[in-house]
Design a protein around this motif. Sequence first.
Motif, short mmCIF file in Angstrom:
data_model
loop_
_atom_site.label_atom_id
_atom_site.label_comp_id
_atom_site.label_asym_id
_atom_site.label_seq_id
_atom_site.Cartn_x
_atom_site.Cartn_y
_atom_site.Cartn_z
N TRP A 157 0.89 -1.14 -0.26
CA TRP A 157 0.18 0.30 -0.06
C TRP A 157 0.86 1.06 0.00
O TRP A 157 2.11 1.33 0.56
CB TRP A 157 -1.13 0.07 1.44
CG TRP A 157 -2.01 -0.99 1.07
CD1 TRP A 157 -1.61 -2.13 1.64
CD2 TRP A 157 -3.35 -0.66 0.46
NE1 TRP A 157 -3.32 -2.63 1.13
CE2 TRP A 157 -4.12 -1.47 0.43
CE3 TRP A 157 -3.30 0.49 -0.43
CZ2 TRP A 157 -5.75 -1.95 0.40
CZ3 TRP A 157 -5.16 0.30 -0.20
CH2 TRP A 157 -5.89 -0.97 -0.52
N TYR A 158 0.51 2.18 -0.71
CA TYR A 158 1.27 3.26 -1.02
C TYR A 158 0.44 4.82 -0.77
O TYR A 158 -0.60 4.59 -0.68
CB TYR A 158 2.13 3.20 -2.88
CG TYR A 158 3.11 2.74 -2.58
CD1 TYR A 158 3.10 1.76 -2.70
CD2 TYR A 158 4.78 3.23 -2.06
CE1 TYR A 158 3.99 0.60 -3.03
CE2 TYR A 158 5.41 1.69 -2.98
CZ TYR A 158 5.34 0.96 -3.04
OH TYR A 158 6.53 -0.08 -2.86
N ARG A 159 0.66 6.07 -0.35
CA ARG A 159 0.07 6.82 -0.66
C ARG A 159 0.74 8.33 -1.54
O ARG A 159 1.52 8.00 -1.02
CB ARG A 159 0.06 7.25 1.09
CG ARG A 159 -0.17 9.34 1.85
CD ARG A 159 0.45 9.22 2.19
NE ARG A 159 -0.03 10.57 2.82
CZ ARG A 159 -0.51 10.98 3.35
NH1 ARG A 159 -1.42 10.14 4.94
NH2 ARG A 159 -0.43 12.74 3.51
N GLN A 160 0.09 9.01 -1.57
CA GLN A 160 1.02 9.81 -2.55
C GLN A 160 -0.73 11.44 -2.19
O GLN A 160 -1.86 11.15 -2.54
CB GLN A 160 0.01 9.45 -4.29
CG GLN A 160 1.00 10.63 -4.90
CD GLN A 160 0.41 10.03 -6.75
OE1 GLN A 160 -0.36 9.47 -7.24
NE2 GLN A 160 1.40 10.24 -7.70
N ALA B 161 -5.30 12.14 1.03
CA ALA B 161 -4.47 11.47 0.21
C ALA B 161 -5.18 10.73 -1.17
O ALA B 161 -6.11 10.35 -0.56
CB ALA B 161 -3.28 10.99 0.21
N SER B 162 -4.35 10.08 -2.00
CA SER B 162 -4.60 8.64 -3.08
C SER B 162 -4.03 8.00 -2.23
O SER B 162 -3.32 7.98 -1.94
CB SER B 162 -4.37 9.26 -4.33
OG SER B 162 -5.32 10.15 -4.93
N TYR B 163 -4.65 6.90 -1.89
CA TYR B 163 -4.35 5.67 -1.45
C TYR B 163 -3.67 4.71 -2.61
O TYR B 163 -5.27 4.39 -3.05
CB TYR B 163 -5.06 4.55 -0.29
CG TYR B 163 -4.55 6.16 0.89
CD1 TYR B 163 -5.16 7.14 0.86
CD2 TYR B 163 -3.31 5.61 1.96
CE1 TYR B 163 -4.99 8.00 2.10
CE2 TYR B 163 -3.33 6.36 3.20
CZ TYR B 163 -3.71 8.18 3.14
OH TYR B 163 -3.69 8.67 3.81
N PHE B 164 -2.84 4.09 -3.15
CA PHE B 164 -3.21 2.82 -3.98
C PHE B 164 -2.25 1.14 -3.42
O PHE B 164 -1.48 1.14 -2.65
CB PHE B 164 -2.06 3.49 -5.03
CG PHE B 164 -2.41 4.65 -5.82
CD1 PHE B 164 -1.61 5.66 -5.73
CD2 PHE B 164 -3.39 4.41 -6.88
CE1 PHE B 164 -2.06 6.81 -6.41
CE2 PHE B 164 -3.78 5.31 -7.62
CZ PHE B 164 -2.99 6.85 -7.59
N CYS B 165 -2.95 -0.21 -3.89
CA CYS B 165 -2.56 -0.45 -3.67
C CYS B 165 -1.63 -1.25 -4.97
O CYS B 165 -1.63 -0.68 -6.21
CB CYS B 165 -3.34 -1.94 -3.64
SG CYS B 165 -4.85 -1.94 -4.65
N ALA B 166 -0.54 -2.08 -4.47
CA ALA B 166 0.68 -2.78 -5.87
C ALA B 166 0.83 -3.78 -5.84
O ALA B 166 0.92 -4.11 -4.15
CB ALA B 166 1.26 -1.72 -5.99
N LEU C 258 5.14 8.44 -4.51
CA LEU C 258 4.68 7.52 -3.65
C LEU C 258 5.39 7.17 -2.25
O LEU C 258 6.80 7.44 -2.36
CB LEU C 258 4.37 6.34 -4.50
CG LEU C 258 2.24 6.66 -5.65
CD1 LEU C 258 3.07 7.28 -6.45
CD2 LEU C 258 2.50 4.72 -5.64
N VAL C 259 4.51 7.38 -1.15
CA VAL C 259 5.15 6.59 0.36
C VAL C 259 5.47 5.77 -0.01
O VAL C 259 3.72 5.22 0.40
CB VAL C 259 4.80 8.11 0.64
CG1 VAL C 259 5.37 7.59 2.47
CG2 VAL C 259 5.47 9.02 0.70
N HIS C 260 5.31 4.64 0.75
CA HIS C 260 5.03 3.26 0.82
C HIS C 260 4.61 3.49 2.30
O HIS C 260 5.01 3.85 2.86
CB HIS C 260 6.51 2.29 1.33
CG HIS C 260 6.13 0.65 1.57
ND1 HIS C 260 6.82 0.87 2.88
CD2 HIS C 260 5.57 -0.22 0.56
CE1 HIS C 260 6.54 -0.40 3.11
NE2 HIS C 260 5.96 -0.72 1.50
#
Lengths: 112, 114
Positions: free
Chosen positions: A34-37, A85-90, A43-45
Amino acid sequence: SQQGEEDPQALSIQEGENATMNCSYKTSINNLQWYRQNSGRGLVHLILIRSNEREKHSGRLRVTLDTSKKSSSLLITASRAADTASYFCATEGRAAGNKLTFGGGTRVLVKP
Amino acid sequence: GAVVSQHPSWVICKSGTSVKIECRSLDFQATTMFWYRQFPKQSLMLMATSNEGSKATYEQGVEKDKFLINHASLTLSTLTVTSAHPEDSSFYICSAGSLNTEAFFGQGTRLTVV
């Protein structure tokens, strides 16, 4: 192509409330991250959870992973305005050549 | 944690010119770096994998002659957008990291082609 689907696409909550977002993926994975932008930034881990793990915590963050359902969730407890923020899974897995494949992201707005 | 520095953070260029974006790993050696493109309110799309000392590996649909990648050292990868056009305007982000560990991202570069 994107491996992950995230929902909701957008989330608006009041400060102090919890925020939950979900990520689903299609192929087997080595790990899910999961990352935050913040807007216009890199992006921040946040958290990496491996395929043999079911839950991880980091401060106010809690991540779960259900490999049988190919899904993960990120919970932010006691949200703050600064969590906006926006949160992304990868996902990282052999099917993608061990490269990170990102979900569509969840835009979180925490109102003070 | 490790630091990846990306430069410039924003650039405006005229249509037809080329723009170079640098990605540096400041405190570790990165044999592999990744370049992503991100449109507004969308996710990151992997463009290419930059390999130190060898050719980059491009994702399907990414023109290798338009997006030139050079990874001449263990701490520097560059992405050059050649003959840029307005449709190349986007947010470009690099990252570095090892297998099964977190990735470290640069700050991103906002490219505007006018």
